[in-house]
Design an enzyme around this catalytic site. Structure first.
Site, PDB file in Angstrom:
ATOM      1  N   LYS A   1      -5.234   3.331  -1.025  1.00 51.48           N
ATOM      2  CA  LYS A   1      -5.215   3.316  -2.496  1.00 51.48           C
ATOM      3  C   LYS A   1      -6.581   2.946  -3.074  1.00 51.48           C
ATOM      4  O   LYS A   1      -7.061   3.566  -4.022  1.00 51.48           O
ATOM      5  CB  LYS A   1      -4.151   2.299  -2.988  1.00 51.48           C
ATOM      6  CG  LYS A   1      -2.740   2.656  -2.554  1.00 51.48           C
ATOM      7  CD  LYS A   1      -1.728   1.591  -2.955  1.00 51.48           C
ATOM      8  CE  LYS A   1      -1.857   0.295  -2.176  1.00 51.48           C
ATOM      9  NZ  LYS A   1      -1.522   0.386  -0.745  1.00 51.48           N
TER      10      LYS A   1
ATOM     11  N   LYS B   1      -9.592   3.291  -1.858  1.00 44.91           N
ATOM     12  CA  LYS B   1     -10.568   4.373  -1.755  1.00 44.91           C
ATOM     13  C   LYS B   1     -10.343   5.406  -2.867  1.00 44.91           C
ATOM     14  O   LYS B   1     -11.292   5.835  -3.528  1.00 44.91           O
ATOM     15  CB  LYS B   1     -10.467   5.063  -0.375  1.00 44.91           C
ATOM     16  CG  LYS B   1     -11.249   6.360  -0.378  1.00 44.91           C
ATOM     17  CD  LYS B   1     -11.279   7.177   0.883  1.00 44.91           C
ATOM     18  CE  LYS B   1     -11.784   8.572   0.483  1.00 44.91           C
ATOM     19  NZ  LYS B   1     -12.232   9.409   1.567  1.00 44.91           N
TER      20      LYS B   1
ATOM     21  N   ASP C   1      -1.321   0.052   2.525  1.00 43.50           N
ATOM     22  CA  ASP C   1      -2.532   0.422   3.276  1.00 43.50           C
ATOM     23  C   ASP C   1      -2.717   1.934   3.417  1.00 43.50           C
ATOM     24  O   ASP C   1      -3.298   2.413   4.391  1.00 43.50           O
ATOM     25  CB  ASP C   1      -2.526  -0.224   4.677  1.00 43.50           C
ATOM     26  CG  ASP C   1      -2.450  -1.728   4.596  1.00 43.50           C
ATOM     27  OD1 ASP C   1      -2.940  -2.297   3.603  1.00 43.50           O
ATOM     28  OD2 ASP C   1      -1.901  -2.340   5.539  1.00 43.50           O
TER      29      ASP C   1
ATOM     30  N   GLN D   1       0.535  -2.695  -2.373  1.00 42.16           N
ATOM     31  CA  GLN D   1       1.607  -2.509  -1.376  1.00 42.16           C
ATOM     32  C   GLN D   1       2.058  -1.046  -1.383  1.00 42.16           C
ATOM     33  O   GLN D   1       1.258  -0.183  -1.688  1.00 42.16           O
ATOM     34  CB  GLN D   1       2.789  -3.478  -1.627  1.00 42.16           C
ATOM     35  CG  GLN D   1       2.462  -4.928  -1.310  1.00 42.16           C
ATOM     36  CD  GLN D   1       1.633  -5.626  -2.369  1.00 42.16           C
ATOM     37  OE1 GLN D   1       2.021  -5.672  -3.534  1.00 42.16           O
ATOM     38  NE2 GLN D   1       0.489  -6.176  -1.990  1.00 42.16           N
TER      39      GLN D   1
ATOM     40  N   ALA E   1      -2.564  -7.921  -1.197  1.00 43.47           N
ATOM     41  CA  ALA E   1      -3.201  -6.603  -1.151  1.00 43.47           C
ATOM     42  C   ALA E   1      -4.603  -6.711  -0.557  1.00 43.47           C
ATOM     43  O   ALA E   1      -5.288  -7.713  -0.740  1.00 43.47           O
ATOM     44  CB  ALA E   1      -3.290  -6.024  -2.559  1.00 43.47           C
ATOM     45  N   GLY E   2      -5.009  -5.680   0.153  1.00 46.16           N
ATOM     46  CA  GLY E   2      -6.382  -5.569   0.629  1.00 46.16           C
ATOM     47  C   GLY E   2      -6.782  -4.114   0.463  1.00 46.16           C
ATOM     48  O   GLY E   2      -6.296  -3.246   1.174  1.00 46.16           O
ATOM     49  N   HIS E   3      -7.601  -3.831  -0.532  1.00 44.31           N
ATOM     50  CA  HIS E   3      -7.967  -2.450  -0.853  1.00 44.31           C
ATOM     51  C   HIS E   3      -9.422  -2.209  -0.465  1.00 44.31           C
ATOM     52  O   HIS E   3     -10.329  -2.839  -1.022  1.00 44.31           O
ATOM     53  CB  HIS E   3      -7.729  -2.170  -2.341  1.00 44.31           C
ATOM     54  CG  HIS E   3      -6.285  -2.239  -2.727  1.00 44.31           C
ATOM     55  ND1 HIS E   3      -5.823  -2.028  -3.996  1.00 44.31           N
ATOM     56  CD2 HIS E   3      -5.182  -2.479  -1.970  1.00 44.31           C
ATOM     57  CE1 HIS E   3      -4.509  -2.141  -4.017  1.00 44.31           C
ATOM     58  NE2 HIS E   3      -4.094  -2.421  -2.804  1.00 44.31           N
TER      59      HIS E   3
ATOM     60  N   THR F   1       1.953 -12.153   4.403  1.00 46.90           N
ATOM     61  CA  THR F   1       0.515 -12.408   4.490  1.00 46.90           C
ATOM     62  C   THR F   1       0.219 -13.887   4.244  1.00 46.90           C
ATOM     63  O   THR F   1      -0.930 -14.314   4.324  1.00 46.90           O
ATOM     64  CB  THR F   1      -0.247 -11.579   3.440  1.00 46.90           C
ATOM     65  OG1 THR F   1       0.218 -11.973   2.140  1.00 46.90           O
ATOM     66  CG2 THR F   1      -0.030 -10.086   3.627  1.00 46.90           C
TER      67      THR F   1
HETATM   68  P1  GDP Z   1      -5.055   0.253   0.650  1.00 46.04           P
HETATM   69  O1  GDP Z   1      -4.476  -1.101   0.805  1.00 46.04           O
HETATM   70  O2  GDP Z   1      -4.022   1.285   0.328  1.00 46.04           O
HETATM   71  O3  GDP Z   1      -6.204   0.310  -0.325  1.00 46.04           O
HETATM   72  O4  GDP Z   1      -5.643   0.658   2.075  1.00 46.04           O
HETATM   73  P2  GDP Z   1      -6.491  -0.292   3.074  1.00 46.04           P
HETATM   74  O5  GDP Z   1      -7.852  -0.444   2.550  1.00 46.04           O
HETATM   75  O6  GDP Z   1      -5.732  -1.526   3.383  1.00 46.04           O
HETATM   76  O7  GDP Z   1      -6.450   0.556   4.393  1.00 46.04           O
HETATM   77  C1  GDP Z   1      -6.937   1.850   4.466  1.00 46.04           C
HETATM   78  C2  GDP Z   1      -8.007   1.890   5.559  1.00 46.04           C
HETATM   79  O8  GDP Z   1      -8.289   3.232   5.915  1.00 46.04           O
HETATM   80  C3  GDP Z   1      -9.329   1.313   5.120  1.00 46.04           C
HETATM   81  O9  GDP Z   1      -9.976   0.750   6.219  1.00 46.04           O
HETATM   82  C4  GDP Z   1     -10.087   2.546   4.616  1.00 46.04           C
HETATM   83  O10 GDP Z   1     -11.494   2.376   4.677  1.00 46.04           O
HETATM   84  C5  GDP Z   1      -9.625   3.571   5.595  1.00 46.04           C
HETATM   85  N1  GDP Z   1      -9.547   4.960   5.102  1.00 46.04           N
HETATM   86  C6  GDP Z   1      -9.180   5.394   3.868  1.00 46.04           C
HETATM   87  N2  GDP Z   1      -9.109   6.743   3.851  1.00 46.04           N
HETATM   88  C7  GDP Z   1      -9.426   7.171   5.093  1.00 46.04           C
HETATM   89  C8  GDP Z   1      -9.488   8.463   5.710  1.00 46.04           C
HETATM   90  O11 GDP Z   1      -9.223   9.490   5.113  1.00 46.04           O
HETATM   91  N3  GDP Z   1      -9.845   8.490   7.028  1.00 46.04           N
HETATM   92  C9  GDP Z   1     -10.122   7.360   7.739  1.00 46.04           C
HETATM   93  N4  GDP Z   1     -10.449   7.501   9.019  1.00 46.04           N
HETATM   94  N5  GDP Z   1     -10.061   6.139   7.185  1.00 46.04           N
HETATM   95  C10 GDP Z   1      -9.693   6.039   5.887  1.00 46.04           C
HETATM   96  P1  IMO Z   2      -1.936  -3.217   0.190  1.00 47.70           P
HETATM   97  O1  IMO Z   2      -1.999  -3.292  -1.323  1.00 47.70           O
HETATM   98  C1  IMO Z   2       0.480  -3.663   3.785  1.00 47.70           C
HETATM   99  C2  IMO Z   2       3.575  -6.760   3.773  1.00 47.70           C
HETATM  100  C3  IMO Z   2       3.367  -7.946   4.684  1.00 47.70           C
HETATM  101  C4  IMO Z   2       4.799  -8.327   4.973  1.00 47.70           C
HETATM  102  C5  IMO Z   2       5.496  -8.046   3.654  1.00 47.70           C
HETATM  103  C6  IMO Z   2       5.634  -9.270   2.760  1.00 47.70           C
HETATM  104  O2  IMO Z   2      -3.194  -3.553   0.883  1.00 47.70           O
HETATM  105  O3  IMO Z   2      -1.328  -1.920   0.612  1.00 47.70           O
HETATM  106  P2  IMO Z   2       3.986 -10.796   1.328  1.00 47.70           P
HETATM  107  O4  IMO Z   2       2.664 -11.374   1.661  1.00 47.70           O
HETATM  108  O5  IMO Z   2       3.979  -9.871   0.169  1.00 47.70           O
HETATM  109  O6  IMO Z   2       5.057 -11.835   1.240  1.00 47.70           O
HETATM  110  O7  IMO Z   2       4.366  -9.912   2.624  1.00 47.70           O
HETATM  111  O8  IMO Z   2       4.707  -7.078   2.988  1.00 47.70           O
HETATM  112  N1  IMO Z   2       2.446  -6.497   2.839  1.00 47.70           N
HETATM  113  C7  IMO Z   2       1.591  -5.490   2.977  1.00 47.70           C
HETATM  114  N2  IMO Z   2       1.450  -4.564   3.958  1.00 47.70           N
HETATM  115  N3  IMO Z   2      -0.333  -3.614   2.715  1.00 47.70           N
HETATM  116  C8  IMO Z   2      -0.200  -4.508   1.712  1.00 47.70           C
HETATM  117  O9  IMO Z   2      -0.905  -4.415   0.563  1.00 47.70           O
HETATM  118  C9  IMO Z   2       0.763  -5.536   1.843  1.00 47.70           C
HETATM  119  N4  IMO Z   2       1.129  -6.582   1.075  1.00 47.70           N
HETATM  120  C10 IMO Z   2       2.169  -7.158   1.692  1.00 47.70           C
HETATM  121  O10 IMO Z   2       2.665  -7.584   5.850  1.00 47.70           O
HETATM  122  O11 IMO Z   2       5.342  -7.450   5.925  1.00 47.70           O
HETATM  123 MG    MG Z   3      -4.433  -2.663   2.216  1.00 51.58          MG
END
Ligand code: GDP
Ligand code: IMO
Ligand code: MG
Length: 431
Positions: free
Chosen positions: A18, A20, A15, A232, A41-43, A131
């Site tokens: 990535k 973005k 999180d 991750q 994953a949740g991007h 997850t």
């Molecule tokens: P990922 O899994 O690495 O793609 O990241 P996620 O999408 O799960 O989580 C990142 C969160 O932070 C999302 O809600 C983005 O919209 C937000 N985000 C990304 N970059 C920034 C930043 O520079 N500032 C703020 N405030 N939010 C950000």
């Molecule tokens: P992105 O790509 C944050 C964490 C889960 C749990 C552990 C194992 O969005 O960064 P799993 O479902 O893989 O068996 O979970 O890993 N986890 C993540 N935490 N971002 C993720 O993906 C994750 N994918 C798995 O919360 O602790």
């Molecule tokens: Mg994520």
């Protein structure tokens, strides 16, 4: 001569932002390729007034000229894949001609999701905080040579293979006296989910199946530019993360080789992405975690709630020993710092420079994070009062933030080439 593949991956517990940054970098690439993980994953990608959360589909999908590859290292759940493409299609994004799936990518079966729930329940207090997308059981079947791959869909013996796997999964679940009536998958009972899953499997047939190793190596020979997108983060890696509180794939740069079929000598730049603080969702060690109102403030200001599960993320200060460990494992050549805007208006900002482990100072991320008594040693920095989410130029950043950035660069020994100041595509400062 070939070009080389660039890599963008997370240096913390996921999180980092990535999605973005892959979206921001995509116009410079012909191909974006996911190499591991699945719908755990949740991007998140935001531009204009639109917001998307991608789970399986690479974050290059919003640039019409870029091809998106789901590599052999990825695992796919057709139901979640369908949800993603439905949302994208309704926004007019062309999926069919721009997404290519490796025949060697494995399927997440309904039984994998069932077993994920059963195993987590059996772990009780020691649960991973998965997850529950079936990740562990699907990769287990792959390693045990029991998996079913995308290339198997449509083959004569597919249903026979599926039924065998299902029987095995139900038998395993039976060993745990699992109550099938109460276990829900995405809100469905197992039979209802299985029905939906088989329906959505048909949908996958419409996509181009490829041998992604040939597709990508041919592209490199044609001097196309490829970006590998990690899921991750390094501290969730199956080998180097805080085991057993990790995911089940190789999240480091090494995963690019096995997850796409790219030779190490063809890996070029490695972009490591990190937040100006730390978060973690799920269980497991987190040395700099804050349990006070400062942690709560980071959670609120940073909207730190999971993109996949909606769970509140645990929050804490930046951890330099962990960051340096991740930089070392991945051979990071450039750092990208995210979410600095969240720290505006704090009285002070802290960074862990060392750990005190059982009375001894250390700069190393210990292998037994679970048992070790890790006490972070912090250095404090003054914050800045002004909002920075509208700034576009590095020079405009507050002096205190610049000093913070320089300190990190000096400690880690790698330049920070991008500073993100908000979730939107255009809230990105390149240096
Ligand atoms: P990922 O899994 O690495 O793609 O990241 P996620 O999408 O799960 O989580 C990142 C969160 O932070 C999302 O809600 C983005 O919209 C937000 N985000 C990304 N970059 C920034 C930043 O520079 N500032 C703020 N405030 N939010 C950000
Ligand atoms: P992105 O790509 C944050 C964490 C889960 C749990 C552990 C194992 O969005 O960064 P799993 O479902 O893989 O068996 O979970 O890993 N986890 C993540 N935490 N971002 C993720 O993906 C994750 N994918 C798995 O919360 O602790
Ligand atoms: Mg994520």
């Amino acid at each position: 001569m070939n070009t080389k593949i660039d890599v963008l991956l997370g240096l913390q517990w996921g999180d980092e932002g990535k999605g973005k940054i892959v979206d921001v970098l995509t116009p410079a690439y012909d191909v974006v390729a996911r190499f591991q993980g699945g719908p755990n994953a949740g991007h998140t990608i935001e531009f204009g007034n639109q917001k998307f959360v991608l789970h399986t589909i690479p974050s290059g999908i919003f640039n019409p000229g870029t091809q998106n590859v789901i590599g052999n290292g990825v695992i796919i759940d057709p139901v979640i894949f369908d949800q993603e493409i439905t949302h994208l299609k309704s926004s007019g994004i062309d999926i069919l001609s721009n997404v290519f799936i490796s025949r060697k990518a494995h399927l997440i079966l309904p039984g994998h999701r069932l077993l994920d729930a059963v195993y987590e329940k059996a772990k009780g207090k020691q649960k991973i905080g998965s997850t529950l997308k079936g990740i562990g059981p699907a990769y287990t079947d792959k390693a045990a040579r029991n998996g079913i791959r995308i290339g198997d869909i449509g083959r004569k013996d597919f249903m026979e293979k599926y039924q065998k796997a299902k029987q095995r999964h139900l038998q395993l679940a039976g060993l745990f006296n699992a109550d099938f009536e109460t276990i829900k998958i995405e809100g469905y009972s197992f039979p209802a989910y299985e029905k939906l899953w088989l329906e959505k499997l048909e949908l996958l047939k419409a996509f181009s199946q490829i041998d992604s190793e040939y597709f990508l190596n041919d592209a490199l020979r044609e001097r196309k530019k490829i970006l590998a997108e990690g899921a991750q983060g390094t501290l969730l890696d199956i080998d180097f993360g805080s085991y057993p509180f990790v995911t089940s794939s190789s999240t480091t740069a090494a995963g690019v080789c096995t997850g796409l079929g790219i030779a190490p000598s063809n890996v070029g730049r490695v972009f490591g992405i990190f937040k100006a603080y730390c978060t973690r969702v799920g269980s497991g060690p987190f040395p700099t975690e804050l349990f006070d109102e400062t942690g709560e403030r980071i959670r609120q200001e940073g909207h730190e709630f999971g993109a996949t599960t909606g769970r509140p993320r645990r929050c804490g200060w930046l951890d330099l020993p962990a960051l340096k460990y991740a930089v070392m494992l991945n051979g990071v050549s450039e750092l990208k710092m995210m979410k600095s805007d969240v720290l505006s208006g704090f009285k002070e900002i802290k960074v862990a420079t060392h750990y005190n482990i059982n009375g001894k100072l250390s700069r190393q991320f210990p292998s037994n994070t679970e048992q070790a008594e890790i006490e972070p040693v912090y250095k404090s920095f003054p914050s800045w009062d002004e909002a920075i989410d509208h700034l576009t130029n590095f020079e405009q950043l507050p002096e205190n933030l610049k000093a913070f950035i320089r300190f990190i660069e000096k400690e880690v020994g790698v330049p920070i080439s991008l500073v993100s100041v908000g979730p939107n595509r255009n809230q990105t400062i390149m240096r």
